[in-house]
Design a protein around this motif. Structure first.
Motif, short mmCIF file in Angstrom:
data_model
loop_
_atom_site.label_atom_id
_atom_site.label_comp_id
_atom_site.label_asym_id
_atom_site.label_seq_id
_atom_site.Cartn_x
_atom_site.Cartn_y
_atom_site.Cartn_z
N HIS A 43 1.14 -0.90 0.13
CA HIS A 43 0.13 -0.02 -0.04
C HIS A 43 0.76 1.00 0.00
O HIS A 43 1.98 1.42 0.71
CB HIS A 43 -1.10 -0.14 1.22
CG HIS A 43 -2.01 -0.60 1.16
ND1 HIS A 43 -2.50 -2.20 2.26
CD2 HIS A 43 -2.61 -1.46 -0.15
CE1 HIS A 43 -3.20 -2.37 1.78
NE2 HIS A 43 -3.65 -2.50 0.59
N GLU A 86 1.98 3.71 2.93
CA GLU A 86 2.59 3.25 4.60
C GLU A 86 4.08 2.97 4.69
O GLU A 86 4.04 2.00 4.29
CB GLU A 86 1.79 0.97 4.16
CG GLU A 86 0.11 2.10 4.40
CD GLU A 86 -0.37 -0.03 4.06
OE1 GLU A 86 0.04 -0.94 4.66
OE2 GLU A 86 -1.93 0.30 4.18
N HIS A 102 2.77 -3.26 6.57
CA HIS A 102 1.40 -2.99 6.50
C HIS A 102 1.62 -1.61 7.74
O HIS A 102 2.46 -2.36 8.32
CB HIS A 102 0.38 -3.95 5.95
CG HIS A 102 -0.14 -4.15 5.26
ND1 HIS A 102 -0.80 -3.68 4.14
CD2 HIS A 102 0.12 -5.31 4.67
CE1 HIS A 102 -0.55 -4.82 2.96
NE2 HIS A 102 0.65 -5.31 3.50
N SER A 103 0.93 -0.64 7.34
CA SER A 103 0.43 0.49 8.75
C SER A 103 -0.90 0.93 8.50
O SER A 103 -1.18 0.80 7.30
CB SER A 103 1.84 1.15 8.59
OG SER A 103 1.23 2.02 7.54
ZN LIG Z 1 -1.33 -1.58 4.08
#
Ligand SMILES: [Zn+2]
Length: 341
Positions: free
Chosen positions: A100, A103, A225-226
């Motif tokens: 993503h 992120e 991820h974040s």
């Molecule tokens: Zn993500």
């Protein structure tokens, strides 16, 4: 510009303009500075850093491209092992980030794991022990087009940069994998942040990760991820438990414990679907394919403030708290290989 305004510019601007034409622009001729993400890495900076790591650690690190993004950027992978040029019968472990775009911390953590392994190999016997017995793969930026767009244009961009043909852009790469593709927690609307794409593996970025993981058949994987501070394990597409639920839960708890031990920061271990249902993600697909432990770690911060815009002074502590868990996972994979021989 109109002719009448010409006289408002002093003569020295003409000299400066001529000098730029003559000698070129220090930023490469485009006239615009290279985009900056501060202490976070842009794609160009990541590219340079990964090549430098490989060049500075011959025999231990090898860089390769696992494919190209839609806009033609290489998806770089760094392999770290002794005798790195040969494919040895050792446990493969994969750390992947940057599915993503916004992120950014999810790119930094796997990159810093690579730096740690390579820079401490000669001086730290425990690092040498892990590197010698495994093949560690770092793929820190799966979505370079989206990341670049996040740096240059829209900080909160999430998806890749697919032109959907209807005025919208982007497929959510972490809904584009094939296991239970199209299920709950993904959208068929091109406008959605969780648009799954027109078909499973429709995107070159997920195709590249698919082919790479099928080839390496890792013993374990972490996809960073974040944000939210979570350690998630399959399944994400259903609330039903995975066949290896007990093992996955035990390992997720161990990861969270290892994280907390560093800076006393809590990450919550839970089945992915407890956060929200999500179909077509990396970890469900790999677990369905190989039945190996596959975790999504949602890094700092805990909440929407600051959300995706994690302050730069938290890059290093976020790496530090995630390092022991990553090393433990490599060790676990090595033990598994030894047991099954
Ligand atoms: Zn993500």
């Amino acid at each position: 510009m109109t002719v009448s305004r010409k006289s408002t510019y002093p003569f020295w601007t003409l000299i400066l303009a001529l000098a730029i034409v003559q000698f070129g622009c220090p930023n490469g001729g485009g006239g615009l500075p290279d985009p900056s993400a501060g202490l976070y890495h842009t794609y160009a900076e990541l590219d340079a850093e990964m090549h430098a790591l490989a060049a500075n650690h011959p025999g231990l690190a090898q860089i390769s491209s696992i494919g190209k993004s839609l806009e033609g950027r290489d998806l770089w992978a760094l392999k770290i092992s002794d005798n790195v040029a040969s494919n040895e019968d050792e446990a493969d472990v994969v750390f992947v980030g940057g599915h993503h775009a916004r992120e950014w911390i999810s790119v930094e953590v796997p990159l810093m794991i690579a730096q740690h392994l390579l820079e401490n190999y000669a001086s730290d016997a425990s690092v040498k022990n892990l590197v010698d017995q495994s093949e560690i793969w770092i793929v820190p930026m799966v979505n370079p087009d989206g990341h670049n767009y996040s740096v240059t244009t829209d900080r909160l961009w999430r998806k890749n940069r697919r032109n959907n043909g209807d005025g919208t852009f982007g497929v959510d790469l972490n809904r584009n994998y094939s296991h239970e593709w199209g299920g709950p927690g993904s959208s068929g609307s091109t406008y959605s942040e969780t648009y799954r794409g027109p078909s499973p593996f429709s995107e070159p970025e997920t195709q590249a990760v698919r082919d790479f993981l099928q080839q390496q058949a890792p013993k374990a994987l972490i996809s960073y991820h974040s944000y939210s501070q979570l350690v998630l394990y399959p399944w994400g597409h259903t609330n039903s438990p995975a066949p290896d639920e007990a093992l996955l839960r035990q390992m997720a708890v161990a990861i969270a414990d290892a994280i907390r031990a560093v800076h006393n920061v809590s990450y919550t271990p839970e089945q992915s679907s407890e956060l929200y249902l999500a179909s077509g993600d990396t970890t469900d697909w790999l677990y369905a394919l190989l039945a190996v432990p596959s975790f999504t770690i949602e890094l700092r911060p805990r909440s929407s403030s600051p959300g995706f815009e994690l302050p730069e002074n938290q890059i290093v502590p976020t790496f530090e708290e995630n390092l022991p868990a990553a090393l433990n996972l490599i060790d676990w994979a090595i033990q598994q290989s030894n047991v099954t021989m």
